[in-house]
Scaffold this active site. Structure first.
Site, PDB file in Angstrom:
ATOM      1  N   TYR A 175     -14.245   8.837 -11.324  1.00 16.19           N
ATOM      2  CA  TYR A 175     -13.998   7.455 -10.894  1.00 16.19           C
ATOM      3  C   TYR A 175     -14.578   6.476 -11.914  1.00 16.19           C
ATOM      4  O   TYR A 175     -13.907   5.540 -12.366  1.00 16.19           O
ATOM      5  CB  TYR A 175     -14.647   7.260  -9.525  1.00 16.19           C
ATOM      6  CG  TYR A 175     -14.653   5.847  -8.981  1.00 16.19           C
ATOM      7  CD1 TYR A 175     -13.476   5.200  -8.618  1.00 16.19           C
ATOM      8  CD2 TYR A 175     -15.863   5.167  -8.773  1.00 16.19           C
ATOM      9  CE1 TYR A 175     -13.499   3.918  -8.078  1.00 16.19           C
ATOM     10  CE2 TYR A 175     -15.888   3.886  -8.235  1.00 16.19           C
ATOM     11  CZ  TYR A 175     -14.699   3.267  -7.885  1.00 16.19           C
ATOM     12  OH  TYR A 175     -14.722   1.997  -7.354  1.00 16.19           O
TER      13      TYR A 175
ATOM     14  N   ASP B 169       0.881  -1.173   0.000  1.00 13.81           N
ATOM     15  CA  ASP B 169       0.000   0.000   0.000  1.00 13.81           C
ATOM     16  C   ASP B 169       0.916   1.220   0.000  1.00 13.81           C
ATOM     17  O   ASP B 169       2.086   1.130   0.386  1.00 13.81           O
ATOM     18  CB  ASP B 169      -0.906   0.007   1.255  1.00 13.81           C
ATOM     19  CG  ASP B 169      -2.155   0.867   1.083  1.00 13.81           C
ATOM     20  OD1 ASP B 169      -3.233   0.306   0.854  1.00 13.81           O
ATOM     21  OD2 ASP B 169      -2.035   2.111   1.166  1.00 13.81           O
TER      22      ASP B 169
HETATM   23  P1  NAD Z   1     -10.057   1.740  -0.208  1.00 10.02           P
HETATM   24  O1  NAD Z   1     -10.120   3.199  -0.509  1.00 10.02           O
HETATM   25  O2  NAD Z   1     -10.590   1.261   1.083  1.00 10.02           O
HETATM   26  O3  NAD Z   1      -8.558   1.225  -0.334  1.00 10.02           O
HETATM   27  C1  NAD Z   1      -7.716   1.644  -1.356  1.00 10.02           C
HETATM   28  C2  NAD Z   1      -6.296   1.563  -0.849  1.00 10.02           C
HETATM   29  O4  NAD Z   1      -5.449   2.049  -1.896  1.00 10.02           O
HETATM   30  C3  NAD Z   1      -6.024   2.433   0.376  1.00 10.02           C
HETATM   31  O5  NAD Z   1      -5.475   1.648   1.416  1.00 10.02           O
HETATM   32  C4  NAD Z   1      -5.030   3.480  -0.104  1.00 10.02           C
HETATM   33  O6  NAD Z   1      -4.043   3.834   0.862  1.00 10.02           O
HETATM   34  C5  NAD Z   1      -4.394   2.766  -1.302  1.00 10.02           C
HETATM   35  N1  NAD Z   1      -3.813   3.690  -2.285  1.00 10.02           N
HETATM   36  C6  NAD Z   1      -4.296   4.882  -2.698  1.00 10.02           C
HETATM   37  N2  NAD Z   1      -3.440   5.435  -3.590  1.00 10.02           N
HETATM   38  C7  NAD Z   1      -2.427   4.553  -3.764  1.00 10.02           C
HETATM   39  C8  NAD Z   1      -1.242   4.554  -4.544  1.00 10.02           C
HETATM   40  N3  NAD Z   1      -0.924   5.581  -5.345  1.00 10.02           N
HETATM   41  N4  NAD Z   1      -0.423   3.480  -4.477  1.00 10.02           N
HETATM   42  C9  NAD Z   1      -0.721   2.437  -3.656  1.00 10.02           C
HETATM   43  N5  NAD Z   1      -1.806   2.398  -2.856  1.00 10.02           N
HETATM   44  C10 NAD Z   1      -2.651   3.448  -2.920  1.00 10.02           C
HETATM   45  O7  NAD Z   1     -10.750   0.988  -1.433  1.00 10.02           O
HETATM   46  P2  NAD Z   1     -11.497  -0.421  -1.429  1.00 10.02           P
HETATM   47  O8  NAD Z   1     -12.897  -0.157  -1.076  1.00 10.02           O
HETATM   48  O9  NAD Z   1     -10.722  -1.421  -0.654  1.00 10.02           O
HETATM   49  O10 NAD Z   1     -11.469  -0.748  -2.982  1.00 10.02           O
HETATM   50  C11 NAD Z   1     -10.490  -1.590  -3.564  1.00 10.02           C
HETATM   51  C12 NAD Z   1     -10.772  -1.666  -5.053  1.00 10.02           C
HETATM   52  O11 NAD Z   1     -12.096  -2.164  -5.278  1.00 10.02           O
HETATM   53  C13 NAD Z   1     -10.712  -0.315  -5.780  1.00 10.02           C
HETATM   54  O12 NAD Z   1     -10.203  -0.508  -7.077  1.00 10.02           O
HETATM   55  C14 NAD Z   1     -12.160   0.095  -5.884  1.00 10.02           C
HETATM   56  O13 NAD Z   1     -12.392   0.935  -6.984  1.00 10.02           O
HETATM   57  C15 NAD Z   1     -12.825  -1.241  -6.069  1.00 10.02           C
HETATM   58  N6  NAD Z   1     -14.224  -1.227  -5.672  1.00 10.02           N
HETATM   59  C16 NAD Z   1     -14.564  -1.090  -4.356  1.00 10.02           C
HETATM   60  C17 NAD Z   1     -15.909  -1.075  -3.994  1.00 10.02           C
HETATM   61  C18 NAD Z   1     -16.327  -0.926  -2.552  1.00 10.02           C
HETATM   62  O14 NAD Z   1     -17.535  -0.796  -2.295  1.00 10.02           O
HETATM   63  N7  NAD Z   1     -15.405  -0.974  -1.586  1.00 10.02           N
HETATM   64  C19 NAD Z   1     -16.886  -1.187  -4.975  1.00 10.02           C
HETATM   65  C20 NAD Z   1     -16.507  -1.265  -6.314  1.00 10.02           C
HETATM   66  C21 NAD Z   1     -15.167  -1.322  -6.653  1.00 10.02           C
HETATM   67  C1  AKB Z   2     -17.956   3.850  -4.373  1.00 11.94           C
HETATM   68  O1  AKB Z   2     -19.044   4.125  -3.829  1.00 11.94           O
HETATM   69  O2  AKB Z   2     -17.221   4.670  -4.927  1.00 11.94           O
HETATM   70  C2  AKB Z   2     -17.560   2.390  -4.398  1.00 11.94           C
HETATM   71  C3  AKB Z   2     -18.024   1.755  -5.671  1.00 11.94           C
HETATM   72  C4  AKB Z   2     -19.412   1.276  -5.784  1.00 11.94           C
HETATM   73  O3  AKB Z   2     -17.269   1.641  -6.601  1.00 11.94           O
HETATM   74  N1  AKB Z   2     -18.083   1.750  -3.245  1.00 11.94           N
END
Ligand code: NAD
Ligand code: AKB
Length: 322
Positions: free
Chosen positions: A143, A34
């Site tokens: 996004y 990370d």
């Molecule tokens: P999050 O924001 O909780 O975690 C993202 C992590 O990425 C953080 O720990 C942050 O420190 C790290 N990060 C940010 N910039 C960075 C960089 N330049 N280099 C390395 N690390 C970096 O996100 P999440 O909810 O765990 O989502 C993970 C993935 O799943 C993402 O691609 C997100 O788009 C996707 N996603 C999540 C959801 C959701 O509901 N959580 C839904 C759809 C898609």
């Molecule tokens: C957000 O709300 O941005 C995420 C997603 C649905 O990608 N949880």
């Protein structure tokens, strides 16, 4: 065996996916990275952890080469609400990070890559109920634009260079280990924390807002199923639609109230309402069901029961903070 590298491992999904991968493949075989090393060390105290900024290709190259990485789960990203506050950073992290991962995978012969897309790829002008897999992708957030462009980039690297990259369009993920931040679907998790801690919550979307959601155990299971599927059964190298639960913010509040009778929720929409209104209410995931056997286990009632049990137990031990 070759090692597995996870980027963005300290986040909501990474913190639980790494644990599942370490259980399955052995702790020493999964490298959690990370940009925030302290955060990754806090949530994943054992096993190899490293500081990697995914926008820095040399640092990524060094990590992949030094550890002998053959599989990557690339999770690092800026989510929808945070991305609207800082669209330039969202573009840089989401697009540069993905391009670096795909380019290094091609160059260094990484065998399989997982990259999550999102329901944010969708925009206005398409059916919002049971949104089909193949519709024009016209997102209205930065996004969503990075996710739609990212899907095309994944497909390109697969077709042109044979990179075996796989993707799911996750719905909003509901979980109880690391709270989400920077997303539009965060209210569906915040509501649980505040119901348990304060018995009241101010929700930032309207009561009648319906979005696709999924409980974390289903999301982890789906991710591992897709990555384990044989290349022949993965016909799609853009994001797969994946359905779990769909409910309105009001329905969620009423379900929580069944367990916490004194809970009250008011609905005061902010800028995230517009984002939510541009996304589907539910998606059609028949491709994932047909190709690699996807089927969710949790519904609104069982997810709510489990969330309250887990968070309630932590609150009793004085270990719950939102
Ligand atoms: P999050 O924001 O909780 O975690 C993202 C992590 O990425 C953080 O720990 C942050 O420190 C790290 N990060 C940010 N910039 C960075 C960089 N330049 N280099 C390395 N690390 C970096 O996100 P999440 O909810 O765990 O989502 C993970 C993935 O799943 C993402 O691609 C997100 O788009 C996707 N996603 C999540 C959801 C959701 O509901 N959580 C839904 C759809 C898609
Ligand atoms: C957000 O709300 O941005 C995420 C997603 C649905 O990608 N949880």
């Amino acid at each position: 065996m070759g090692k597995i590298l996870v980027t963005g491992a300290a986040g909501q999904i990474g913190s639980e996916l790494v644990v599942a991968l370490r259980e399955k493949h052995g702790e020493e075989n999964v490298i959690a990275t990370d940009i925030l090393l302290k955060a990754v060390e806090r949530v994943l105290p054992s096993g190899p952890n490293e500081q990697v900024d995914v926008t820095e290709i040399r640092k990524l190259q060094e990590a992949i080469g030094t550890w002998g990485v053959t599989t990557i789960y690339h999770l690092a990203a800026i989510l929808s609400a945070a991305g609207e506050k800082n669209p330039q950073t969202a573009w840089d992290v989401n697009m540069k990070g993905l391009q670096n991962i795909l380019e290094l995978s091609r160059e260094l012969g990484v065998k399989r890559v997982y990259w999550p897309s999102s329901i944010a790829v969708f925009g206005p002008g398409i059916p919002r109920v049971k949104t089909p897999q193949d519709v024009p992708l016209v997102p209205t957030t930065m996004y969503g634009i990075t996710k739609a462009a990212g899907e095309l980039l994944c497909n390109y690297y697969h077709q042109r260079y044979g990179v075996d990259v796989r993707s799911i369009r996750y719905p909003g993920i509901i979980s109880n280990k690391v709270p989400p931040h920077g997303g539009t679907t965060d209210y569906a998790v915040d509501m649980f924390y505040q119901a348990i801690l304060k018995k009241r919550y101010t929700c930032f979307v309207r009561e009648d807002t319906v979005l696709p959601m999924m409980y974390m155990p289903d999301a982890i299971r789906a991710t591992l199923m897709l990555m384990d599927a044989s290349p022949k059964s993965v016909t799609y190298h853009m994001g797969h639609n994946l359905a779990g639960l769909s409910f309105s913010a009001g329905e969620l509040a009423r379900e929580i109230k069944k367990h916490i009778p004194g809970f009250t929720c008011e609905f005061v929409p902010d800028f995230r309402q517009k984002i939510a209104d541009s996304w589907p209410e539910s998606v059609d995931d028949s491709v994932a069901r047909r190709d690699w056997g996807w089927k969710p286990k949790y519904n609104l009632a069982t997810m709510t029961e489990d969330m309250i049990k887990e968070l309630g137990a932590r609150a009793k031990q004085g270990k719950l903070a939102a």
